[in-house]
Design an enzyme around this catalytic site. Structure first.
Site, mmCIF file in Angstrom:
data_model
loop_
_atom_site.group_PDB
_atom_site.id
_atom_site.type_symbol
_atom_site.label_atom_id
_atom_site.label_comp_id
_atom_site.label_asym_id
_atom_site.label_seq_id
_atom_site.Cartn_x
_atom_site.Cartn_y
_atom_site.Cartn_z
ATOM 1 N N SER A 1 19.216 -38.669 -11.368
ATOM 2 C CA SER A 1 17.919 -38.028 -11.188
ATOM 3 C C SER A 1 17.730 -37.886 -9.680
ATOM 4 C CB SER A 1 16.824 -38.889 -11.801
ATOM 5 O OG SER A 1 15.580 -38.273 -11.552
ATOM 6 N N LYS B 1 0.841 -1.202 0.000
ATOM 7 C CA LYS B 1 0.000 0.000 0.000
ATOM 8 C C LYS B 1 0.878 1.255 0.000
ATOM 9 C CE LYS B 1 -3.907 -0.215 2.124
ATOM 10 N NZ LYS B 1 -4.344 -0.886 3.338
ATOM 11 N N CYS C 1 13.218 -35.814 -10.017
ATOM 12 C CA CYS C 1 11.914 -36.445 -10.224
ATOM 13 C C CYS C 1 11.123 -36.562 -8.928
ATOM 14 C CB CYS C 1 12.086 -37.801 -10.891
ATOM 15 S SG CYS C 1 12.984 -38.976 -9.877
ATOM 16 N N ARG D 1 -2.913 -1.408 -6.564
ATOM 17 C CA ARG D 1 -1.995 -2.544 -6.463
ATOM 18 C C ARG D 1 -2.367 -3.544 -7.556
ATOM 19 N NH1 ARG D 1 -4.587 -4.870 -0.844
ATOM 20 N NH2 ARG D 1 -6.601 -5.353 -1.711
ATOM 21 N N ARG E 1 -3.543 2.784 8.503
ATOM 22 C CA ARG E 1 -3.829 1.499 7.839
ATOM 23 C C ARG E 1 -2.572 0.640 7.719
ATOM 24 N NH1 ARG E 1 -7.011 2.470 2.449
ATOM 25 N NH2 ARG E 1 -5.390 4.009 2.037
ATOM 26 N N MET F 1 -5.343 -7.610 8.750
ATOM 27 C CA MET F 1 -4.785 -6.741 9.790
ATOM 28 C C MET F 1 -5.725 -5.556 10.029
ATOM 29 S SD MET F 1 -0.740 -6.877 9.039
ATOM 30 C CE MET F 1 -0.845 -6.608 7.299
ATOM 31 N N GLY G 1 -7.879 -7.764 4.570
ATOM 32 C CA GLY G 1 -8.724 -7.841 5.761
ATOM 33 C C GLY G 1 -8.093 -8.523 6.969
ATOM 34 N N TYR H 1 16.865 -30.836 -16.370
ATOM 35 C CA TYR H 1 15.408 -30.890 -16.477
ATOM 36 C C TYR H 1 14.764 -31.113 -15.117
ATOM 37 C CZ TYR H 1 15.703 -35.974 -15.975
ATOM 38 O OH TYR H 1 15.938 -37.226 -15.484
ATOM 39 N N HIS I 1 -15.224 -9.898 1.203
ATOM 40 C CA HIS I 1 -14.149 -10.797 1.626
ATOM 41 C C HIS I 1 -14.216 -12.150 0.923
ATOM 42 C CE1 HIS I 1 -12.435 -13.877 4.306
ATOM 43 N NE2 HIS I 1 -11.445 -13.001 4.366
HETATM 44 C C1 PEP Z 1 12.037 -39.729 -4.599
HETATM 45 O O1 PEP Z 1 12.408 -40.334 -3.621
HETATM 46 O O2 PEP Z 1 12.117 -38.479 -4.694
HETATM 47 C C2 PEP Z 1 11.391 -40.421 -5.729
HETATM 48 C C3 PEP Z 1 11.054 -39.763 -6.809
HETATM 49 O O3 PEP Z 1 11.111 -41.729 -5.577
HETATM 50 P P1 PEP Z 1 9.873 -42.308 -4.737
HETATM 51 O O4 PEP Z 1 8.983 -41.159 -4.420
HETATM 52 O O5 PEP Z 1 9.209 -43.301 -5.600
HETATM 53 O O6 PEP Z 1 10.543 -42.886 -3.563
#
Ligand code: PEP
Ligand code: MG
Length: 935
Positions: free
Chosen positions: A822, A59, A889, A373, A129, A140, A138, A909, A491
């Protein structure tokens, strides 16, 4: 089934509300002049600007920027967030130097305003304010009309020649101050006010005369004396100090803390306090107050959007007490102010390159801007607005990307009602369409009930007369929010939209009996637990349960709808196309089945980062074969069972490899402990006991007893650290053999059909290079055998997950064998913290309450600890093998702030669940863009 193996792709859920990755800021610092804590804005010049949100809050920085731009902003000053932090650090008081600095600004404001605190001739009145860096609508506190006392009220009366207005303002001030600063319950004030109204036979507030307002003031003052043992403070400076401190204090009220928890806003950034000369929208029919957006925040449509009330003060609009009028009507009532408002707000939109959410007041035909804002919007609106900005040449594609929060994209994938089913149910009523989306659930009337029922696995719809900031928990878990009162900026509307929760407000035909847990509409009564459905895009409410169907985007991707017929699909796809041009990180998906892989490809994944092969073991008619393999007590029997599984796995791999059109597919060998494929010990014992009692089938009883024996042998105390991952492959090499054979036979078959594939075989849970060497030898041997048999050459890689801390620490050694890493950040987080990934829920809440942890490290990567291991392994891995492929992953692959981190440490990746692939694409683009601008 056991928790670990049950982590298959979940159906899409309404996303958490949009938010930028939040960076931690320890006490905000004023640049250069480190000692400055108070920043003025007045007469076209401000000490701060739009870049100073950390210091001035959202603000404060907006007020400074608008002042600098020459817009009509009432003068004032902002006490910085650093002052708030210091106030807490010093035991809830400010050092004298800052008190002095503030007083110098008060004196300066008096000069600029030509008015004095407490003056009978021309009293200075201010609003106080809150305003943190991230807007917390809303949550605070605010105090208006500060500066009034027994003398100043007469001054105000003389100046405005309106005694009723003056005493009404004083009444409002005592009530707000009494409640917020002195913590006297609102109801006690209401009680006094009602008594006066009764005595004067006044039905509504506006029926009360000056005399009635004076009596109310007198009663209020007595109430304050009674409740606090002290008279109502008459000194405006004392009023100001107390109000400022109350705003600081409100940073840590329950609802503000809960809000920060949900939106992952750090607890230590504090709030600024804005002190600003009052302008009055309640001096009569030539005055008004309102709020609005430069575009429709629910749909993104390019229409001036907002509401106003004639003769009212700001709080009246937001509180939903009086029903405001649509802003288009302002053009008729006050055409000049309307024209000016349109000009100012379009200027602001161009200037900020974003949709603006503004507040204004008109005092006797003069327009004042009180706030601007970035407008909070639904994910749907965000995509529409961003693509429109590019089409209107207001923003470049890269800028438009930053207008959409990655997580908000999931809202576009949420289900909608099947039109045929929806038509069958009559409309019960219509309300204001505050936040789009299909919601169907069992009605509850309190937030507590919403939370309790959700915990029991029910889908609930929260129905309230109106929501208050305290309802945040219930709103978060509900499928949708339905209120009887309030406008599009109440709200419920603001918060519902921000959460991406379907919401309808102001459904006035609902007669809600919150105590009786029921509502009636058009002669029908709906009780707690009954099903209600509504469409947040149209505002239609229906009684009953209505089936939902996939979003338009999914329908296009599934081929049920043409891209040309879906405006939102085309925008979504254009936006992600821009993201792909900007991002450096590759995007893959975690998918185990051919159909999931096809969807992931359609969402833009170019590769599979994790195919959990064990998930395939749960398919129809498979688990028995897996169990036979486990129950085998010699290698020969095990091989026989595995031979039955081979064609099934081969068919799965064939489908997944094919769905990826030659992009890499990382297939992981079996990971979970074997007992997860067997029935639970307790259940088996019950079954055996029953068979024994009933004297049932002897062969069946014997089989169950054998099974129980094996279950007991395989029982583990901590299966997460037990006989799983690479350890299984080492003890049962024939499992790795079978899986490798299935992979290469599938790839060879595809090659013969002229279809390219790129398998990457991944060994889980490796902590020792020798483990990987052992398994790699098997994979390479089987690959050579299969290629020889099939007379086909397949390019493939063998690598490992880095998910055991020792694996990260010795990544240089492991990279001698691994062609790729990975990062399994689920297990890496579990083992680095020593927190079980399945049991953290039992204590995470306490950790967050005591500020030991800000966020769930299983959702958002712990950059300091776990992240350090990742960074170290990246460096060590590349040292040994410069061209090593590096990805992640774990679940963090779909979390925007984690994606930012993975970009920074230089991974190749990220891999996310299919529905989060669009989120990851946009998050990767955000990461690339913000790194470029020196983030
Ligand atoms: C992990 O451990 O991050 C993973 C991808 O394998 P899982 O979740 O199958 O153990
Ligand atoms: Mg793992």
């Amino acid at each position: 089934m056991a928790k670990k193996t049950a982590k298959i792709v979940k159906p899409v859920k309404a996303a958490k509300p949009a938010r930028k990755p939040v960076k931690k800021i320890v006490a905000a610092k004023a640049p250069k002049a480190a000692k400055k804590y108070v920043y003025a804005f007045a007469n076209g010049r401000a000490d701060g600007d739009r870049t100073m949100k950390d210091v001035l809050g959202g603000k404060g920085s907006g007020l400074a920027e608008m002042t600098n731009a020459g817009l009509p902003v009432p003068p004032g000053f902002t006490i910085s967030t650093a002052a708030c932090n210091l106030w807490y650090a010093e035991g809830r008081k400010l050092p004298q130097a800052i008190e002095d600095e503030m007083m110098a600004h008060v004196r300066r404001l008096e000069q600029v305003a030509g008015a004095q605190f407490g003056s009978t001739a021309n009293p200075l009145l201010v609003s106080v304010r809150s305003g943190a860096k991230f807007s917390m609508p809303g949550m605070m506190d605010t105090i208006l009309n500060l500066g009034l006392n027994d003398e100043a009220v007469e001054g105000l009366k003389a100046r405005t020649k309106n005694g009723r207005f003056a005493y009404d303002s004083y009444r409002r001030f005592i009530q707000m101050f009494g409640n917020v600063v002195l913590e006297i319950p609102k109801e006690k004030f209401e009680h006094e006010f009602e008594a006066v109204k009764r005595a004067h036979a006044a039905k509504v507030d506006t029926d009360l005369s000056e005399q009635g307002m004076q009596e109310t003031v007198a009663r209020y003052k007595k109430l304050v004396q009674r409740e606090t043992g002290k008279p109502f403070p008459q000194d405006p400076v004392q009023q100001l100090r107390m109000s400022r401190d109350a705003v600081f204090r409100s940073w840590n009220n329950q609802r503000a803390i809960a809000y920060r928890r949900i939106y992952e806003i750090p607890d230590d950034i504090g709030t600024a306090v804005n002190v600003q000369q009052m302008v009055f929208g309640n001096t009569g029919d030539r005055s008004a107050t309102g709020v609005g957006f430069t575009r429709n925040p629910a749909t993104g449509a390019k229409e001036f959007f907002g509401e106003f009330l004639v003769n009212a003060q700001g709080e009246d609009v937001v509180a939903g007490i009086r029903t405001p009028r649509p802003i288009s009507e302002l053009a008729e009532v006050m055409p000049n102010s309307y024209k000016e408002l349109r000009q100012f707000t379009s200027r602001l939109e161009k200037h900020y390159k974003d949709i603006q959410d503004f507040e204004f007041t008109i005092e006797n035909d003069k327009l004042f801007m009180l706030q601007t804002r970035s407008g909070k919007r639904t994910g749907y609106a965000a995509v529409v607005i961003a693509t429109d900005f590019v089409a209107e040449k207001l923003a470049k594609p890269a800028e438009a990307l930053l207008m959409v929060e990655p997580a908000a994209l999931s809202q576009l994938l949420a289900p909608m009602f099947d039109p045929a089913e929806w038509k069958k149910v009559p409309v019960a009523t219509k309300g204001l369409p505050a936040s789009p989306g299909a919601a169907s659930g069992q009605v509850v009337f309190t937030s507590e009930q919403a939370v309790a029922w959700t915990e029991q696995g029910k889908k609930v719809l929260l129905v309230r007369k109106e929501t208050a900031p305290d309802d945040i928990h219930g709103m978060e878990v509900a499928q949708g929010i339905l209120t009887a009162t309030g406008g599009m900026t109440s709200h419920a509307a603001v918060v519902g939209r921000q959460m991406g929760r379907p919401s309808i407000v102001g459904a006035g035909a609902l007669h809600i009996d919150e105590k009786g847990k029921a509502f009636s509409v058009g002669g029908q009564t709906v009780k707690e637990g009954d099903w209600v459905s509504f469409d947040g895009l149209t505002g239609e409410v229906k009684i009953g349960k209505v089936a939902t169907k996939p979003s338009e985007i999914l329908q296009v991707l599934n081929g049920q709808m043409k891209a040309a017929d879906s405006d939102i699909y085309r925008r979504f796809s254009a936006l992600l196309g821009w993201a792909d041009k900007v991002r450096r990180l590759g995007i893959r998906a975690n998918a185990d089945q051919p159909d999931q892989s096809e969807l992931a490809y359609a969402f833009g994944a170019r590769g599979i980062g994790l195919c959990r092969t064990e998930h395939m073991f749960f398919g129809e008619g498979r688990i028995e074969k897996v169990q036979r393999m486990i129950l085998a007590d010699n290698e020969q029997d095990r091989r026989a069972a595995l031979a039955e599984l081979l064609p099934l796995q081969r068919a799965d791999f064939y489908g997944v490899l094919k769905a990826m059109h030659g992009e890499p597919v990382t297939i992981r060998t079996i990971d979970p402990p074997l007992h997860e494929f067997l029935p639970k010990r307790e259940e088996l014992m019950v079954e055996i006991a029953k068979l024994e009692v009933s004297g049932g089938n002897a062969a069946e009883l014997a089989a169950k007893r054998t099974l129980l024996k094996r279950v007991e042998q395989l029982h583990e105390f901590n299966p997460m650290l037990g006989h799983r991952g690479v350890r299984l492959g080492i003890t049962y090499p024939e499992i790795t053999e079978m899986q490798a054979r299935a992979i290469f036979e599938a790839a060879c078959q595809l090659a013969k059909e002229g279809i390219k594939s790129a398998p990457e075989v991944m060994i889980p849970l490796v902590g020792l290079v020798k483990e990987l060497r052992d398994q790699k030898a098997i994979v390479d041997r089987v690959a050579a055998e299969v290629m020889k048999e099939q007379k086909v050459r397949i390019k493939y890689l063998v690598g490992t997950m880095i998910e055991v801390p020792r694996g990260a620490l010795t990544a240089d050694e492991i990279a001698q064998e691994a062609q790729f890493f990975s990062f399994g950040t689920n297990d890496l987080t579990q083992m680095t913290f020593g927190f079980s990934r399945d049991d953290i829920g039992k204590f995470l809440g306490s950790y967050q309450d005591r500020k030991i942890l800000d966020r769930d490290p299983f959702q958002s990567i712990d950059t300091v600890g776990v992240g350090q291991l990742v960074a170290m392994a990246v460096e060590k891995g590349r040292k040994t093998r410069p061209d090593i492929k590096l990805g992640i992953c774990g679940e963090h692959g779909g979390d925007p702030s984690s994606v930012h981190f993975f970009h920074k440490v230089g991974l190749n990746y990220v891999s996310a669940s299919p529905y989060r692939v669009p989120v990851a694409r946009l998050a990767a683009a955000h990461a690339a863009l913000s790194v470029k601008v020196g983030d």
